[in-house]
Motif scaffolding. Structure first.
Motif: not given
Length: 331
Positions: A28, A32, A152
């Motif tokens: 994660d 980003k 994602h």
């Protein structure tokens, strides 16, 4: 007959599943930050697992995903690997020379290396940027990475539902699959232990496992001569050496390439009396939705081949840990 330690096997699978929250946390953060592409890199069995993850992703994902053989990368390089590349590796020992050199080369271009390194305080354990240390379950670990990345990307909407079923049922399903195939594995081993050459066919996410099973298990561990081939390529050469007695095993999964493997089975049914079909469709997976069986197929077949390996070792008396050359001589 050889022993099966149910609790030990259950715990091994549970340990792999329990890595997922940490995998999610690390991925994660990387997502980003920004990832331009994903490279699964390996050598030998880890290269084979990389092929499986790649096939799994390419059907759903538009991300740039590729597989790199570590020795080829050292010789040829790959301009697609750059400072925004996520390189995913795995190593049991943490000391594989090609992987050590490849990681050094990857770091020269400042790529991020995520590693599943089973042995602590080894060179690769210390070298990778993100390290997970939990032995075995290499395919499961690679697929958890692949699935989180696709989550994602927005192309794996069933992620939470699927992994709730993995968390609840995967370990038990795998153990039950092994137990249920104990006798089959023993009979299979007796039929084929004296084969002069055995051919393995697979397709889809199972092809990488087929390649690995022939090379890393039958050749390296059992010292039995084999050849692996993608079922799609069977009809472009190999079929001409098949006769009535040629030993062949076809692995059949429930993913989108199922029909490719079944085509080879139909041909073999006509002319060959010495082929085996190991079809994941015949292996129960209690607790899993039918729509997820394609994701599970290669895992279920791996449970069967685990028992075949144990049976071959028992019947032959050949210890699977025995090596003549690997890590024994300079090469």
């Amino acid at each position: 007959m050889y022993k099966f330690n149910e609790e030990e096997v259950l715990q091994t699978y549970a340990n792999g599943i329990q890595l997922r929250p940490l995998i999610e946390e690390k991925l994660d953060a990387l997502w980003k930050k920004g990832i331009s592409n994903i490279c699964f890199m390996g050598i030998g069995g880890t290269y084979a697992s990389s092929l499986q993850a790649y096939v799994h992703m390419k059907e759903k994902s538009a991300l740039e995903v590729f597989v790199e053989n570590a020795a080829e990368y050292l010789a040829t390089g790959n301009k697609r690997i750059n400072e925004k590349t996520l390189v995913i590796i795995s190593s049991v020992t943490g000391t594989t020379s090609e992987m050590i050199d490849a990681v050094n080369k990857v770091h020269e271009v400042k790529a991020t290396v995520l590693g599943f390194i089973d042995t602590k305080d080894t060179p690769l354990y210390k070298m990778v940027d993100i390290c997970f240390c939990s032995p075995k379950n290499e395919q499961l670990k690679f697929f958890m990475v692949a699935d989180r990345l696709m989550f994602h990307e927005g192309v794996f909407e069933e992620y939470q539902d699927y992994y709730s079923q993995v968390d609840a049922h995967f370990a038990r399903v795998m153990v039950e699959a092994e137990k249920a195939h104990d006798q089959f594995a023993y009979e299979y081993a007796k039929r084929h232990i004296h084969d002069k050459m055995h051919y393995f066919l697979g397709a889809g996410a199972m092809y990488g496992a087929t390649y690995s099973y022939a090379m890393c298990y039958w050749e390296e561990m059992h010292w039995m001569r084999t050849k692996s081939i993608h079922a799609a390529e069977f009809f472009h050469g190999m079929l001409e050496i098949i006769d009535e007695e040629t030993p062949v095993t076809v692995f059949v999964t429930e993913d989108s390439q199922r029909e490719i493997a079944l085509r080879a089975v139909r041909f073999l049914d006509k002319i060959n009396k010495n082929h085996e079909v190991i079809d994941s469709k015949n292996i129960p997976a209690e607790g899993f939705s039918e729509k997820y069986r394609g994701y599970l197929s290669h895992h279920l077949i791996h449970a069967v081949t685990n028992r075949i390996d144990a049976a071959l070792e028992e019947i032959s008396g050949h210890d699977m840990d025995l090596r003549r050359y690997y890590r024994k001589v300079e090469y």
